[in-house]
Design a protein around this motif. Sequence first.
Motif, short mmCIF file in Angstrom:
data_model
loop_
_atom_site.label_atom_id
_atom_site.label_comp_id
_atom_site.label_asym_id
_atom_site.label_seq_id
_atom_site.Cartn_x
_atom_site.Cartn_y
_atom_site.Cartn_z
N ASP A 189 43.67 36.45 35.73
CA ASP A 189 42.19 36.74 36.04
C ASP A 189 41.47 37.09 34.61
O ASP A 189 40.50 37.96 34.88
CB ASP A 189 41.95 37.50 37.15
N ASN A 238 42.52 29.27 41.33
CA ASN A 238 41.20 28.65 42.09
C ASN A 238 40.23 28.36 40.87
O ASN A 238 39.58 27.45 41.23
CB ASN A 238 40.79 29.36 43.25
N HIS A 239 39.84 29.32 40.03
CA HIS A 239 38.51 29.13 39.25
C HIS A 239 39.01 28.39 38.37
O HIS A 239 37.97 27.88 37.67
CB HIS A 239 38.15 30.62 38.80
N HIS A 264 49.42 32.81 41.79
CA HIS A 264 47.81 32.98 41.97
C HIS A 264 47.56 32.88 43.56
O HIS A 264 46.34 32.61 44.23
CB HIS A 264 46.99 32.15 41.26
N HIS A 269 44.65 37.00 41.16
CA HIS A 269 43.65 36.64 42.27
C HIS A 269 42.96 37.76 42.84
O HIS A 269 41.81 37.92 42.93
CB HIS A 269 44.22 35.57 42.97
ZN LIG Z 1 41.47 33.64 41.90
#
Ligand SMILES: [Zn+2]
Length: 609
Positions: A88, A167-168, A264, A300
């Motif tokens: 992250d 995800n990002h 993640h 995450h």
């Molecule tokens: Zn994330």
Amino acid sequence: MNSQPNLPVPKPAARSEPAFVPNPLRLVAAPYLAKNQRRSRFLWIGDATQPVTEIEITPNLSSRYQIPRAADLPVVTPFRLKILHFNDLHGRIAHLAPEGNIPVFSRLVFRYHQQQRKYADNPQAGVLLLSAGDDMVGTPFDALVSEGNHPYDLYQALGVDAAALGNHDLDLGTHALAKMIQRSGAFPVLSANLMPPAQLKKCVYPAALLDVKGVRVGIIGLTTSAQMKGSDARNLTFVDPVRVVKNLLPVLRPYCHVLIVLSHLGYDLHSTSATVEGYGDRQLAAQLPRGAVDLIIGGHTHHILNETCLDQGNIVNGIPIVQAGTLGRFLGEVTITLRDQQQPATVTNAKLSVTADLPVDQAFEQIQITPIVASLHQKLNQPLGIVANHPDLETDAVLNDFASHESAFANFITAGMVAQARKKGYAVDFALTDAAVVRTGLPTDNLVYGDWFAVMPHADTLRLFQLTGEQLWALLQDNARRANRCGEPHLERGFVQFSGQIRYQIRLGENRAAARATEIFVQGIPLKEQLAQTFTFVTHSFIRQAACHWERQFQQQYPAIALFDLDQQPSKDTEILLREALISHIKIDGGVTKAGGVVRDGRLQIDDI
Ligand SMILES: [Zn+2]
């Protein structure tokens, strides 16, 4: 007596063995990393979402890798594998403080190089550097991504061994991601539970195999299905991570002295720092055979785990779980010891280093980071124009009144969305936005890029929807229930503001259930006369996503009223960044001006009688 008709006796179904469907994973050599780091590295290519039947070895691999089992590879033991990990980072390679730039990533680099030097001539120890995902999006450095400046390039330059896909990392769309990975050349991005769409098939792999001085380290990547904001990312398919790891275990394990999950997924299903869906790392570890993998390196949820030593509470079902906070504040350090080849590898130590306490790798800072920070400063200071004098543009109004009445700021944003969508060739009838996209107000005089970035720090992209007139009527009724009511705090309820093509009134009534939208006109014609018509509108990818909490409460209070669910309507994602589209709009009129849309024209009237 009723006679039963003679029913035909069903034939027993022929018993058949389930058909054997071959699903091999192919082991291919990956290009070398940075020049100074000729570590052998391999990728497993194939579909891990189905049971994997065998490993296929590409013929051009060296004879060493023709040997199928790690157990038959002589390794000098005991061997210590030092794993440095972060997660992250969200692109925060430096901290931009008012007193100047404070290095972040170059401190991680220092520690990595220091460890590499320490073990360089030691045949019984080696170092790996891994990222557990969300490497980009969420900090001002995003402003440079559209110019091709992103963390994967730095990882490639440094020689990061692999990253899990977060995800990002998908926020900017799969095409943009594919471009970034391809630009970075050899840098491997892993996700075994993603069914990759065509454009990611040659960039995202289920797993990698690294050779560290003869010790083979297998790494399986996993990605959460939660918080997929970005354009087409919401349409991706993610498979149950437990099933995927179980598909891989029998075929990968024999190849590896050490097997790691780079995850993640998030630490725990009950985490509150980020949404965890299906399984967190704890649940994953609990569902796998005991000790099936040697380590889970997580991300995450931004957990700061094992600050000084491996906490017994982070060992689940014999599998240690580590995670190193967020934004590069910590560097995780794990030691895995291979005592001899007959015994499984063991995590013998885990801790976090505080990045701020580490020295800076000056060469890396100067060559790699300084130019990026300089171009970021240049970008953030880029003048965009003037700011109109209007109370709706002030932070106070943005944070408190965005859903209380018509907003000249919202009118500017929606006008810009309509204009820019049309400019890109999308025939849209109107636009809508909500308060979640705007984080602050504007300065009172001149506007620079950094001011606009502070207004819209999220990576929302433009998204198109189609609604019939009847559905639009329902959406407006729903919207009336979400408006701020007198004496209530401004919560994120998903109240949307429309562009000037829609004019209507809200009668708040005695409670939210009684609120009504009336006198609705679209393009000057009463909506009642256009109920069968189809309208196309443009909005942004994260529309109403921040309102889930309020929506749940509303449904509990008023179970008979169905809220309008935009996510259920047909939509089409674009890869146009909202922030950049509006900057184009700002530039046309030389700022955030009345000509660009900063005006209240009475399109929305809220009547609380
Ligand atoms: Zn994330």
